[in-house]
Design a protein around this motif. Structure first.
Motif, PDB file in Angstrom:
ATOM      1  N   LYS A 146     -16.995 128.355   2.576  1.00 21.38           N
ATOM      2  CA  LYS A 146     -15.737 127.952   3.231  1.00 21.38           C
ATOM      3  C   LYS A 146     -15.731 126.460   3.535  1.00 21.38           C
ATOM      4  O   LYS A 146     -14.704 125.797   3.374  1.00 21.38           O
ATOM      5  N   LEU A 147     -16.872 125.935   3.951  1.00 19.82           N
ATOM      6  CA  LEU A 147     -16.980 124.502   4.217  1.00 19.82           C
ATOM      7  C   LEU A 147     -16.768 123.707   2.934  1.00 19.82           C
ATOM      8  O   LEU A 147     -16.055 122.704   2.927  1.00 19.82           O
ATOM      9  N   PHE A 148     -17.349 124.165   1.835  1.00 22.83           N
ATOM     10  CA  PHE A 148     -17.147 123.486   0.556  1.00 22.83           C
ATOM     11  C   PHE A 148     -15.683 123.515   0.142  1.00 22.83           C
ATOM     12  O   PHE A 148     -15.135 122.498  -0.302  1.00 22.83           O
ATOM     13  N   VAL A 149     -15.046 124.674   0.274  1.00 23.25           N
ATOM     14  CA  VAL A 149     -13.642 124.798  -0.128  1.00 23.25           C
ATOM     15  C   VAL A 149     -12.768 123.839   0.669  1.00 23.25           C
ATOM     16  O   VAL A 149     -11.859 123.213   0.129  1.00 23.25           O
ATOM     17  N   GLN A 150     -13.064 123.694   1.944  1.00 24.29           N
ATOM     18  CA  GLN A 150     -12.255 122.820   2.798  1.00 24.29           C
ATOM     19  C   GLN A 150     -12.517 121.341   2.535  1.00 24.29           C
ATOM     20  O   GLN A 150     -11.600 120.532   2.591  1.00 24.29           O
ATOM     21  N   ASN A 195     -16.972 118.809  -0.776  1.00 27.15           N
ATOM     22  CA  ASN A 195     -18.214 118.042  -0.786  1.00 27.15           C
ATOM     23  C   ASN A 195     -19.213 118.648  -1.773  1.00 27.15           C
ATOM     24  O   ASN A 195     -19.569 119.818  -1.676  1.00 27.15           O
ATOM     25  N   VAL A 196     -19.682 117.816  -2.705  1.00 24.82           N
ATOM     26  CA  VAL A 196     -20.603 118.288  -3.741  1.00 24.82           C
ATOM     27  C   VAL A 196     -21.931 118.719  -3.128  1.00 24.82           C
ATOM     28  O   VAL A 196     -22.526 119.720  -3.555  1.00 24.82           O
ATOM     29  N   ASP A 197     -22.406 118.005  -2.124  1.00 20.77           N
ATOM     30  CA  ASP A 197     -23.666 118.379  -1.478  1.00 20.77           C
ATOM     31  C   ASP A 197     -23.576 119.762  -0.841  1.00 20.77           C
ATOM     32  O   ASP A 197     -24.534 120.533  -0.874  1.00 20.77           O
ATOM     33  N   THR A 198     -22.421 120.091  -0.287  1.00 21.99           N
ATOM     34  CA  THR A 198     -22.228 121.411   0.304  1.00 21.99           C
ATOM     35  C   THR A 198     -22.270 122.485  -0.773  1.00 21.99           C
ATOM     36  O   THR A 198     -22.848 123.547  -0.576  1.00 21.99           O
ATOM     37  N   PHE A 224     -24.896 125.531  -1.142  1.00 23.84           N
ATOM     38  CA  PHE A 224     -24.448 126.904  -1.348  1.00 23.84           C
ATOM     39  C   PHE A 224     -25.202 127.548  -2.502  1.00 23.84           C
ATOM     40  O   PHE A 224     -25.693 128.671  -2.394  1.00 23.84           O
ATOM     41  N   LYS A 225     -25.316 126.839  -3.634  1.00 29.05           N
ATOM     42  CA  LYS A 225     -26.004 127.388  -4.797  1.00 29.05           C
ATOM     43  C   LYS A 225     -27.484 127.615  -4.511  1.00 29.05           C
ATOM     44  O   LYS A 225     -28.065 128.610  -4.949  1.00 29.05           O
ATOM     45  N   GLU A 226     -28.103 126.722  -3.751  1.00 27.73           N
ATOM     46  CA  GLU A 226     -29.512 126.887  -3.400  1.00 27.73           C
ATOM     47  C   GLU A 226     -29.710 128.108  -2.506  1.00 27.73           C
ATOM     48  O   GLU A 226     -30.624 128.903  -2.725  1.00 27.73           O
TER      49      GLU A 226
END
Length: 47
Positions: free
Chosen positions: A7-11, A14-17, A21-23
């Protein structure tokens, strides 16, 4: 934790987020596999 990170990435976009998430997703998938092999070893010990 995965849901929050996604959800943080979607908002933010941010590539780092996304990489975090993938990690976390990868670690989450590895844990059940190791538990399965541990249970198998308990049921069928290697002699």
């Amino acid at each position: 934790m995965l849901d929050f990170t996604w959800k943080l990435f979607v908002q933010t976009g941010n590539v780092d987020t996304y990489l975090l998430f993938k990690e976390l997703e990868k670690e989450n998938q590895e844990i059940p596999e190791s538990q399965d092999s541990e249970l198998t070893e308990i049921d069928f010990p290697i002699l």
